[in-house]
Design an enzyme around this catalytic site. Structure first.
Site, PDB file in Angstrom:
ATOM      1  N   LYS D  71      63.707  46.905  68.199  1.00  0.00           N
ATOM      2  CA  LYS D  71      62.461  47.672  68.367  1.00  0.00           C
ATOM      3  C   LYS D  71      62.738  49.099  68.823  1.00  0.00           C
ATOM      4  CE  LYS D  71      59.843  43.453  69.193  1.00  0.00           C
ATOM      5  NZ  LYS D  71      59.415  42.446  70.180  1.00  0.00           N
ATOM      6  N   TYR D 193      59.815  43.344  59.587  1.00  0.00           N
ATOM      7  CA  TYR D 193      59.936  42.964  61.003  1.00  0.00           C
ATOM      8  C   TYR D 193      60.936  41.818  61.177  1.00  0.00           C
ATOM      9  CZ  TYR D 193      58.741  41.265  65.636  1.00  0.00           C
ATOM     10  OH  TYR D 193      58.822  40.842  66.944  1.00  0.00           O
ATOM     11  N   TYR D 246      60.194  42.340  78.438  1.00  0.00           N
ATOM     12  CA  TYR D 246      59.140  41.342  78.504  1.00  0.00           C
ATOM     13  C   TYR D 246      58.437  41.410  79.860  1.00  0.00           C
ATOM     14  CZ  TYR D 246      62.074  39.903  74.638  1.00  0.00           C
ATOM     15  OH  TYR D 246      62.836  39.910  73.515  1.00  0.00           O
ATOM     16  N   VAL D 264      65.925  38.118  72.327  1.00  0.00           N
ATOM     17  CA  VAL D 264      66.129  36.689  72.579  1.00  0.00           C
ATOM     18  C   VAL D 264      67.442  36.171  72.014  1.00  0.00           C
ATOM     19  CG1 VAL D 264      63.687  36.107  72.807  1.00  0.00           C
ATOM     20  CG2 VAL D 264      64.783  35.989  70.561  1.00  0.00           C
TER      21      VAL D 264
END
Lengths: 310, 310, 310, 310
Positions: D71, D193, D246, D264
């Site tokens: 991102k 994505y 997060y 992750v």
């Protein structure tokens, strides 16, 4: 079926009384072209009494897109086959505003509040796909034809438009899927859902199709077997009364006082238990997404006949 | 009033049939001592027919804390004086789960969804304080006494306990106040609210007090004037059916099919329009906050008499 | 303390450069009269270097209502006495928008996301009342006086106004109380909270009071002991950077890049670790509730000195 | 690039010190098989200094799935081409818990809070599809290769698995689409994505790729032009510090005090402005979805080098 001498004048009177209001209030649903180009001045009514008499007035025999009214029939089909097991995946309580449906879906881990909000109807469609696989649409058409006493068909143009623009329904379905609450592929479930919304039926066909709801589950055209049990019929009527008209269920309960289910095509089906079923169609919708003139027609019907549960 | 020969055996039969289930299911409300120490085995019923007959069985004449059932009567009192203006501050639609009530209150800028959730009843109490000032509690007592045909009183111990522990209600009231949706001081509004919850009445008194709801607004003991109009009566009944039993309104509509209002004291009032009003009391509550045995008693009553709106 | 020859011209230059913008953008907080009547054209700055030099410009020595900046100091006081145990009741993560604070409080069972949202600061106040009882306000004044090197006082008129209109804070406190997350009476907790918001201090006093945050917990005026540990200092600075400026924390991190805490009185305190603390005051607030001119002043300070964490 | 004699021993020391903790805490992401079968005992680190020295230790040269770390780079690519216009569709503030992201998306009409929550990154991907059409994936690969100084590729198996199970991302994307906030087909946007998440890179490649973030936008391998402006670099670093990890951004700010972005796959990239970039990889995740051992390694690095913004 025979004519309904008692009610024919009532319908004629309402259609005449409200005729000049056709299209003057509300907006035709515009999110897909096939709905947007409907003439806002259509107005029809029909009813079927518990003893098999029929009446219709205005555009009562003209087919239209029944949209969310179909949720009553897919629910019936799922209850026929699954009984109480259906409720493991779907609640039976009112959901508050549309805003909350998504918050609640998150809070309640992907379990929709009731089968008449979109998320709930998609969950019902998932159950039907599990039951009938690729034959689910045919099964639904067969049921509708048997209930209407005439062939019923999907409007494929409407179904295709719903699919092409149904992003919120795709969001809801994928969201439930992410919680493990849909067993089948989202595309297949929504294909059924978009088709059920695209069923074309007239007021008369709808009133006839719903007739079992005024007769404890027994349909006038189905000689041998019941459509569903008496208890299931009460369940459906209770859901219609508390959840059948979007965020206007309280207002419908007050003004009309009958189990109703509406659709953004402008149709509304109402049930007078033990007496009759009634359908009305006028395409322009009020701010709550219910047929503006349809509500007035139902309110006038209840006022003139005294047939309300309260 | 006279005895009700038709219904006395029905009540006796239900009380006898369910007697051994008293206190076996659910929990007595425990958030304040005065409620927690009630014997879970109390069980009473009473009804008043539209033509003025009365019947009661079990503990039907024993007073208990009516709690949220009072919301029906404060709503009636506010409607008497304010008419439609009442609805500028309060909605009339179901609210979904308790969780959502707060989210919705935020989303809808402090306007409660309906008068039967706590926020809505507090808003009604604010209207009554604006109408009657320091005399609001006396006004409510006068109404209840006139409706019950006997003196009705607050249980001051219960009212004080509610006030001492009512943090969520304080949060709701201050939250609405922060949106400018309460006109009076929070303390004064909640003093009325906590007192209305602390009204002590028996099933027989409740059935009698609610009798106007089965008679289009006319109370059997009120010779001259109506309690409220026929339309207002329908409004109240519609709200009871769609919002009267917390997050179990859909289930009540299905299983009982009557306008009902419950309270955490274990009481439930039900209305059969044009026929009778019915009250039941059994203190142990199910997970939805409604009297567990009370629900069964109402369901049995409807099954045995066929008196359901569906 | 001595003068700061390096920074005095910087402050003078910023105050001069922005002087004509005083009061031209934003709105003075108007929810209580005592804040609303402040002249929007006030503008002051002050700083204290890690080695004890001081500078101030404009209205840098004029006291104002520090409001939410006080949350830094009550947090410090609570951390001094409770250490890690404080975090059993309060989280340390950003909270998103104001809208969510209440939803999150519900979702997270009454545990506020961080000590700088109102709910979190109220929870901190509850801890202080548990520690100091009726002496909590005096304890806070003693700390502020020791940190500022001069007597600091509450503005009782402001405190009384906050109490008279603080309905949302009453809602938050009662809501937490309903979850069992406040140990003390709501009134007592909010009395402390409304008083801490009503502390009156000047930019110079604030920069001096916060000086320990640029010195790993050691205050220049406190010879012997640390205000808090180095780790606790980092914790406070991290919270200021991620949660210190309402719903503009990301924007502050980008444009200013320093731990900051703002208040609706128009003050902002900023920390340059190991170098200095800085305070600015200009009463008119932007849409995010932060001092409009104060943000510009801080941004200019960082641009001119290169003192940013990024 | 050359070796980094100052930092090589630091990395070696941390890897040695934490070696026995490999795989003892946390869980490898298991939602797709390609991630689930990674050996939890991998552990690598690498860094690149602002003057072009490099160091790596343990599995620092072994490629892994960078997942959400991507991102940072898609944001950079979009900012290069769109500048401030990017922010019309995406906010820049922390979002609170995952729960709220959806509520907020509803409340804020489909506009994600920041580019590092999934909804925000999907909105960035939509912008890239608008810019590059079918060439968006190739454009991203070209950027990554230019930044890493070595060929970088998608793991097509991972991308396919993400697509097959990404129901929540499908929900988010369709939800934004329903608000008119995505311009391109959901399938095409999510294809980009899911591929960006499936980029395979080593710690050394990641540290090198992110090097411009420690050098005001200038990459050591890019002779002529900047990757982005100094202001854009500060923007990205500020977003990483406030939103990059997060629901642990506050905790990272406290314990590590550096702009970080985690994925992750177990990777984390950190930036010490003006000094160096650092990457760490250990597949087992803690309850917040961040690499458990990676956090400890970063915390140890900051403690041993004193390189923290606070």
């Amino acid at each position: 079926m025979s004519a309904a001498p008692e009610f024919q004048p009532v319908l004629d009177g309402i259609v005449a009384a409200l005729s000049e209001l056709r299209g003057t209030e509300g907006q035709v649903a515009s999110y897909i072209p096939a709905l947007a180009r409907i003439d806002a001045r259509h107005f029809g009514m029909a009813l079927v009494t518990a003893d098999g008499q029929e009446a219709q007035a205005g555009d009562g025999a003209m087919p239209f897109s029944i949209q969310s009214i179909s949720k009553v029939f897919t629910l019936t089909l799922a209850m026929q086959h699954l009984g109480e097991a259906l409720w493991e995946r779907i609640g039976r309580e009112p959901s508050g505003s549309a805003f909350n449906s998504l918050v609640q879906l998150e809070f309640e881990q992907g379990r929709p509040r009731n089968p008449f909000i979109n998320a709930g109807a998609i969950a019902v469609a998932d159950r039907l796909v599990s039951l009938f696989g690729g034959g689910a649409k045919a099964e639904l058409l067969a049921l509708m034809t048997a209930l209407a006493g005439e062939p019923v068909a999907f409007d494929e143009e409407v179904a295709a438009s719903e699919a092409a623009t149904g992003f919120r329904n795709l969001a809801l379905a994928n969201f439930m899927k992410s919680f493990g609450k849909l067993d089948n592929p989202v595309e297949q479930v929504l294909d059924l859902y978009f088709h059920q919304c695209a069923l074309r039926m007239s007021c008369l066909q709808l009133a006839r199709a719903a007739a079992y709801l005024s007769r404890d589950g027994h349909h006038p055209l189905w000689a041998g077997r019941a459509v569903c049990t008496e208890r299931q019929t009460r369940r459906i009527n209770a859901l219609m009364l508390t959840c059948g008209t979007y965020d206007a269920a309280g207002e419908f309960a007050y003004r009309i006082g009958l189990p109703c289910k509406s659709g953004v095509g402008g149709g509304i089906v109402a049930v007078v238990p033990d007496r009759l079923t009634l359908a009305v169609w006028a395409p322009a919708l009020d701010a709550t997404g219910n047929s503006a003139l349809g509500r007035q027609a139902l309110e006038m019907f209840v006022a003139r006949t005294g047939l309300s549960v309260f």
